[in-house]
Every structure is written in C-alpha cells, then in structure tokens.
Write a protein that holds these residues in place. Structure first.
Motif, mmCIF file in Angstrom:
data_model
loop_
_atom_site.group_PDB
_atom_site.id
_atom_site.type_symbol
_atom_site.label_atom_id
_atom_site.label_comp_id
_atom_site.label_asym_id
_atom_site.label_seq_id
_atom_site.Cartn_x
_atom_site.Cartn_y
_atom_site.Cartn_z
ATOM 1 N N MET A 103 -8.042 63.323 48.426
ATOM 2 C CA MET A 103 -9.146 63.629 49.695
ATOM 3 C C MET A 103 -10.413 62.793 49.278
ATOM 4 N N ASP A 104 -10.683 62.314 48.129
ATOM 5 C CA ASP A 104 -11.747 61.728 47.755
ATOM 6 C C ASP A 104 -13.094 62.435 47.980
ATOM 7 N N VAL A 105 -13.151 63.630 47.483
ATOM 8 C CA VAL A 105 -14.216 64.675 47.595
ATOM 9 C C VAL A 105 -14.284 65.381 46.100
ATOM 10 N N PRO A 106 -15.387 65.905 45.700
ATOM 11 C CA PRO A 106 -15.306 66.212 44.329
ATOM 12 C C PRO A 106 -14.778 67.581 43.875
ATOM 13 N N GLU A 107 -14.467 68.639 45.243
ATOM 14 C CA GLU A 107 -14.093 69.401 45.158
ATOM 15 C C GLU A 107 -12.981 69.966 46.063
ATOM 16 N N TYR A 108 -11.968 70.881 45.903
ATOM 17 C CA TYR A 108 -11.108 71.251 47.147
ATOM 18 C C TYR A 108 -11.966 72.180 48.259
ATOM 19 N N PRO A 109 -12.201 71.654 49.441
ATOM 20 C CA PRO A 109 -12.991 72.626 50.357
ATOM 21 C C PRO A 109 -12.429 73.996 50.604
ATOM 22 N N ASN A 110 -13.303 74.661 50.826
ATOM 23 C CA ASN A 110 -13.361 76.152 51.248
ATOM 24 C C ASN A 110 -12.491 76.927 50.413
ATOM 25 N N LEU A 111 -12.470 76.684 48.954
ATOM 26 C CA LEU A 111 -11.534 77.345 48.118
ATOM 27 C C LEU A 111 -12.156 78.903 48.268
ATOM 28 N N ASP A 112 -13.379 78.949 47.984
ATOM 29 C CA ASP A 112 -13.972 80.294 48.011
ATOM 30 C C ASP A 112 -13.413 81.153 49.209
ATOM 31 N N ASP A 113 -13.232 80.505 50.164
ATOM 32 C CA ASP A 113 -12.924 81.330 51.471
ATOM 33 C C ASP A 113 -11.348 81.797 51.554
ATOM 34 N N GLU A 114 -10.453 81.258 50.513
ATOM 35 C CA GLU A 114 -8.966 81.568 50.655
ATOM 36 C C GLU A 114 -9.048 82.988 50.143
ATOM 37 N N PRO A 115 -7.943 83.859 50.880
ATOM 38 C CA PRO A 115 -7.921 85.158 50.544
ATOM 39 C C PRO A 115 -6.844 85.503 49.190
ATOM 40 N N ASN A 116 -6.206 84.420 48.811
ATOM 41 C CA ASN A 116 -5.184 84.597 47.614
ATOM 42 C C ASN A 116 -5.414 83.391 46.717
ATOM 43 N N PRO A 117 -4.824 83.728 45.526
ATOM 44 C CA PRO A 117 -5.040 82.599 44.546
ATOM 45 C C PRO A 117 -4.224 81.321 44.794
ATOM 46 N N ARG A 118 -4.638 80.237 44.100
ATOM 47 C CA ARG A 118 -3.774 78.939 44.274
ATOM 48 C C ARG A 118 -2.876 79.211 42.992
#
Length: 138
Positions: A103-118
């Motif tokens: 995705m050419d971004v430094p971090e996966y976006p909106n990770l903190d908004d996800e309700p469950n773990p990856r």
C-alpha cells in the motif's frame, strides 16, 4: 505439499491481485481480495479475527488462491490449499509490513479502530497450477 514455481513467485512480490476463496457454512464459495505473500513454503495473508473469511476457515480449512500477473492476464497461479495456521502472534507487525509493501504507507490504516485482533493465516499449497499462456478450455 506443492510449491510455487520460482518463476512465478514474483507475483507475490509485485503486489499482484490475489483472490482468496473460502467455503461458506452453506457450502457456497466466498471470494475476497487479499494482499498475500509466499514465504517459500506457505502463502500468508492477514485479516481481522471474526471477518467472514476467518470464520469460514475455522469451519473449513480448504481454500483456493488465484494470483494474476497485472501485466499479463494469461500468466497466473491457481492454488488449492489448506489453512494450517491462524495466529495473533506477530499479526500487527505483519499487517504493517503488508501495508508498507503493497500500500506504500508506513502503517496499516485505521488499525486502532478495529474491534478485534489481527491474525496471520498460513496456507499450505496442496495443488498448484502455474499458467503462462492462453488456455483453450478448462
């Protein structure tokens, strides 16, 4: 166990479109795009626990993966496999790695908004078809 031919491994490195097919509880297929990698033995992808694809693989570990060369639609991989691992260990680091790589971004976006773990899902290829020319029929 089958392996991905060396001359097709670039498809995973280039961010080629990857379609993951899982089996719904009623037996129907469920196909969704994912970013995936090949570690030399397994196909890996990352998702959130509780998503439809993650629930499907808990019920039925048989999956299909299709990877098409973005520059040549007649060059592709068709993989039938079995999910042999689903883990939260290292999943956040892995999703950030995927975001940087594809995705050419430094971090996966909106990770903190996800309700469950990856989770990282590990697929063992059972059958691999590597195609690099048009087929007449299948």
């Amino acid at each position: 166990m089958a392996s991905i031919p060396v001359e097709f491994q670039d498809l995973f490195e280039r961010g080629a479109p990857v379609q993951l097919a899982t089996v719904l509880p009623d037996g129907m297929p469920h196909v969704t795009p994912v970013f995936a990698e090949y570690d030399g033995e397994h196909v890996l992808f990352n998702t959130m626990r509780g998503r439809r694809k993650e629930r499907n693989i808990r019920n039925n570990p048989n999956v299909g993966v299709s990877v098409t060369d973005p520059d040549d639609p007649y060059r592709y991989l068709s993989i039938s496999g079995e999910v042999v691992g689903v883990t939260e260990d290292g999943a956040v680091e892995h999703v950030h790695h995927i975001a940087r790589k594809f995705m050419d971004v430094p971090e996966y976006p909106n990770l903190d908004d996800e309700p469950n773990p990856r989770v990282v899902v590990r697929i063992r290829p059972v059958q691999v078809r590597a195609i690099d020319e048009p087929e007449r029929s299948d």
